[in-house]
Design a protein around this motif. Structure first.
Motif, mmCIF file in Angstrom:
data_model
loop_
_atom_site.group_PDB
_atom_site.id
_atom_site.type_symbol
_atom_site.label_atom_id
_atom_site.label_comp_id
_atom_site.label_asym_id
_atom_site.label_seq_id
_atom_site.Cartn_x
_atom_site.Cartn_y
_atom_site.Cartn_z
ATOM 1 N N ARG A 133 15.645 124.693 42.458
ATOM 2 C CA ARG A 133 15.137 123.482 43.103
ATOM 3 C C ARG A 133 13.648 123.622 43.418
ATOM 4 N N LEU B 121 10.689 121.342 41.802
ATOM 5 C CA LEU B 121 9.832 120.528 42.667
ATOM 6 C C LEU B 121 8.363 120.948 42.563
ATOM 7 N N LEU C 81 6.984 119.723 39.265
ATOM 8 C CA LEU C 81 6.698 118.281 39.322
ATOM 9 C C LEU C 81 5.385 118.011 40.054
ATOM 10 N N ARG D 142 7.381 113.570 34.552
ATOM 11 C CA ARG D 142 8.687 114.161 34.245
ATOM 12 C C ARG D 142 8.724 114.811 32.864
ATOM 13 N N ARG E 27 16.044 114.738 34.971
ATOM 14 C CA ARG E 27 16.374 113.522 35.739
ATOM 15 C C ARG E 27 17.654 113.701 36.542
ATOM 16 N N ARG F 248 18.785 116.523 37.753
ATOM 17 C CA ARG F 248 18.431 117.398 38.884
ATOM 18 C C ARG F 248 17.717 116.582 39.969
ATOM 19 N N ILE F 249 16.780 115.736 39.548
ATOM 20 C CA ILE F 249 16.020 114.919 40.494
ATOM 21 C C ILE F 249 16.965 113.994 41.256
ATOM 22 N N TYR G 297 18.782 116.078 43.843
ATOM 23 C CA TYR G 297 17.932 116.422 44.980
ATOM 24 C C TYR G 297 17.713 115.213 45.881
ATOM 25 N N ALA G 298 17.475 114.047 45.291
ATOM 26 C CA ALA G 298 17.263 112.829 46.080
ATOM 27 C C ALA G 298 18.520 112.491 46.889
ATOM 28 N N ASP H 179 12.738 115.282 49.357
ATOM 29 C CA ASP H 179 11.637 114.478 48.823
ATOM 30 C C ASP H 179 11.261 115.005 47.449
ATOM 31 N N VAL H 180 11.255 114.091 46.487
ATOM 32 C CA VAL H 180 10.896 114.423 45.113
ATOM 33 C C VAL H 180 9.587 113.708 44.792
#
Length: 96
Positions: free
Chosen positions: A49, A53, A56, A63, A78, A80-81, A84-85, A90-91
């Protein structure tokens, strides 16, 4: 050193030309021998993670570049994002 001190190091990327670098913070380049002891006791999910992050952020939210740097498909990144969201993390927003 704590796990949060990992952020004090910069790792030289494999493909330097694919990165829009952040301002230089005069941080020393870290070697594997510097990083591994900091990671012991941290779950693989958390390490992944943080790597996603930070990549990014380093790619200014792009992306496609981040996926390429991480060796992931854009679909996997996407997913994974989204995960996490959903966890409330916070992404970085995608770039325009």
């Amino acid at each position: 050193m704590t796990q949060d001190s990992i952020a004090q190091f910069t790792i030289q990327p494999a493909i330097e030309s694919d990165i829009q670098t952040a301002p230089d913070h005069d941080l020393p380049a870290a070697t594997t021998d510097d990083i591994i002891p900091l990671l012991i006791g941290t779950t693989v999910d958390r390490v992944e993670r943080e790597l996603v992050l930070h990549t990014l952020v380093r790619c200014n939210g792009n992306r496609t570049r981040a996926a390429r740097m991480l060796g992931l498909s854009i679909r996997t990144l996407r997913n994974r994002i989204r995960l996490y969201a959903a966890e409330g993390i916070d992404v970085p927003a995608p770039c325009d």
